[in-house]
Structure formats: structure tokens, C-alpha cells
Design a protein around this motif. Structure first.
Motif, mmCIF file in Angstrom:
data_model
loop_
_atom_site.group_PDB
_atom_site.id
_atom_site.type_symbol
_atom_site.label_atom_id
_atom_site.label_comp_id
_atom_site.label_asym_id
_atom_site.label_seq_id
_atom_site.Cartn_x
_atom_site.Cartn_y
_atom_site.Cartn_z
ATOM 1 N N GLU A 155 0.834 -1.220 0.000
ATOM 2 C CA GLU A 155 0.000 0.000 0.000
ATOM 3 C C GLU A 155 0.859 1.256 0.000
ATOM 4 N N ASN A 164 -7.762 17.319 -10.574
ATOM 5 C CA ASN A 164 -9.056 16.822 -11.046
ATOM 6 C C ASN A 164 -9.003 16.795 -12.565
ATOM 7 N N ILE A 217 -12.953 12.381 -2.326
ATOM 8 C CA ILE A 217 -12.656 10.960 -2.106
ATOM 9 C C ILE A 217 -13.840 10.105 -2.555
ATOM 10 N N LYS A 218 -15.052 10.534 -2.190
ATOM 11 C CA LYS A 218 -16.265 9.796 -2.611
ATOM 12 C C LYS A 218 -16.399 9.767 -4.127
ATOM 13 N N ASP A 219 -16.029 10.882 -4.766
ATOM 14 C CA ASP A 219 -16.149 10.990 -6.224
ATOM 15 C C ASP A 219 -14.942 10.415 -6.960
ATOM 16 N N LYS A 220 -14.015 9.826 -6.190
ATOM 17 C CA LYS A 220 -12.812 9.207 -6.752
ATOM 18 C C LYS A 220 -11.924 10.193 -7.521
ATOM 19 N N ILE A 257 -9.802 12.057 -5.567
ATOM 20 C CA ILE A 257 -8.634 11.736 -4.754
ATOM 21 C C ILE A 257 -8.624 10.224 -4.559
ATOM 22 N N ILE A 258 -7.530 9.583 -4.999
ATOM 23 C CA ILE A 258 -7.456 8.118 -4.953
ATOM 24 C C ILE A 258 -6.087 7.673 -4.443
ATOM 25 N N GLY A 259 -5.968 6.373 -4.197
ATOM 26 C CA GLY A 259 -4.673 5.753 -3.883
ATOM 27 C C GLY A 259 -3.989 6.348 -2.680
ATOM 28 N N ILE A 312 -5.083 9.529 -0.546
ATOM 29 C CA ILE A 312 -6.170 9.500 0.449
ATOM 30 C C ILE A 312 -5.628 9.566 1.880
#
Length: 256
Positions: A61, A185, A202-205, A207-209, A212
């Protein structure tokens, strides 16, 4: 009262000699206005050294899982040769640099993530040594390797070390300088974000990986006293001041 800035530097900012020297020159220029602490990574240098010795780096991770053999290299590279390289370059830029690690003091005491794994998490922060150095006009350059309660070494992620230090010292700014211009974005920089905007992203993806945990930790740090967290990139002259003043990078701050 003089504000304190914690700068976490990684990626090209520490690997590219020209960028590193330019950034240290800028730190020197603003050191009369701010008290500054530099926390550095050096993962690329550790991995390169490990491979030369036949040790294959292992990540889970995005976090390096550190064997006993690799922990020796982490101490040698981060706490030794690489830290002293930064100290000497800082001194060429008229900074009273002092190279230390999380083990000194100890600044950071923590625990290992598992048996045989020397990657650790911070449990306790003691900023008395840092405050002593700052009050004497010194520029601390901090390598993350730390210690557990039994005196064993720990490899602490540099982001976590910078965040823990900035929170404990209630820094006005925590700058994460790496290889990305900030939070993006669809490739477009988001210049400013609040915790509410981050949770939505984060919910809308958006911000990922690995971003986060970084932004979630940033929110926690803000709630515990950091004035502002900035995620950005050092690319040119004046980048550092631009990041502090908010014209570059993504500024993360609490709702006013």
C-alpha cells in the motif's frame, strides 16, 4: 512570534541536485522571517542501494516494508550519507544546518508494524530538541529513522514524520514537496480544499490511492493545530515562496 514551517521534501526535489540547491537557497532567503525544519525522504536512494546488495525492496500500500538487513541501509543512507549531503549543501547556502534523525532525543518513539518488520508508526513526539535547535538559530534537517521503547530502530515514513512534527510544534505551514503539482481533477490543479471538499473528492474518486491517507492525515493535523497544509512541487525559482503564499500547489485548510 516567528512562525514555524515544516517542509517535507521527497522525489525530484531531493534527488535533482539543481532543484535541491535552488530550494535550499530559497530556504536561506526566508530563514530570517520563518523558523524552518526540513524533513527528508530518500526512498529512491535506499532502493538503489538495496538492489546493489541484492535486497529487493518490498512495498505494501505504498509503504516500504523494512527487513532487518534493509533497516541497516535505511540508517546508513537516510540517517547517514544522504542526511549529511543535505546538511553540507545547506551550509553552502549560509544555513546553520544540523542533521538529526527521529532517534535523537528521541524525537519520535514508536512501534513496529509486525514481527520481523522494522517499518514503524509513531506513538510519541518530543519536540524539546527541535525547539532547542531553533532557539539557537539552527536549521534542523531531520531523517525519519526512529526508535521503539526497547531501543530497536524503526523506519518511519517521511510524510508521517513531517506531519507528527508539524502537529506537535503547531507549525503555521506544513509543505509536502514531491513530484506532483498538487491535488488534480482530470489533470487540472485544485488550488484550495477544505475537509468537506476533500471528503467529497474521495467519494467521487477524484482523490485516490496514496493521496487518500495523506489528505486524511492533513485534516487531522489541521484539527490539532497546524495552520495550513500545502501539497505541491518545487520546479523553479520562487516555488517555495509561492507554495507558502498559496499561488502554487493545493492549500488544505479548515473552513473559516
Amino acid at each position: 512570534m516567528t512562525e514555524t514551517i515544516v517542509i517535507k521534501m521527497g522525489g525530484q526535489a531531493v534527488s535533482n541536485q539543481n532543484q535541491l540547491e535552488q530550494c535550499l537557497k530559497e530556504i536561506s532567503l526566508i530563514s530570517g522571517t520563518y523558523k524552518i525544519i526540513l524533513v527528508h525522504g530518500g526512498g529512491h536512494e535506499i532502493s538503489s542501494f538495496s538492489k546493489k546488495l541484492g535486497i529487493e525492496p518490498y512495498f505494501k500500500e505504498g509503504i516500504r516494508m523494512t527487513s532487518k538487513e534493509e533497516m541497516t541501509l535505511v540508517d546508513m543512507v537516510l540517517g547517514g550519507s544522504f542526511n549529511k549531503l543535505l546538511v553540507r549543501k545547506a551550509q553552502l547556502n549560509h544555513l546553520k544546518a544540523v542533521g538529526i534523525s527521529g532517534s535523537d532525543g528521541p524525537i519520535f518513539q514508536g512501534h513496529a508494524l509486525g514481527s520481523g518488520n522494522y517499518t514503524g508508526r509513531i506513538d510519541h513526539v518530543d519536540i524539546s530538541l527541535i525547539k532547542h535547535l531553533l532557539s539557537g538559530g539552527y536549521f534542523p534537517i531531520l531523517a525519519p529513522p526512529s526508535i521503539d521503547e526497547e531501543g530497536n530502530p524503526l523506519n518511519i515514513n517521511a510524510d508521517e514524520a513531517a506531519l507528527a512534527l508539524a502537529t506537535a510544534i503547531k507549525a503555521s505551514h506544513l509543505l509536502f514537496i514531491s513530484d506532483i503539482p498538487g491535488i488534480l481533477n482530470d489533470g487540472v490543479l485544485i488550488p484550495s480544499m477544505t475537509p468537506m471538499a476533500i471528503n467529497t473528492a474521495i467519494k467521487d474518486k477524484i482523490i485516490i490511492g496514496g493521496m487518500i491517507p495523506k489528505v486524511q492525515s492533513a485534516i487531522k493535523g489541521l484539527e490539532e493545530g497546524i495552520g495550513q497544509v500545502v501539497i505541491g512541487q518545487y520546479t523553479h525559482e520562487n516555488s517555495l515562496l509561492n507554495l507558502i503564499e498559496g499561488s502554487e500547489g493545493t492549500q488544505i485548510h479548515l473552513e473559516h
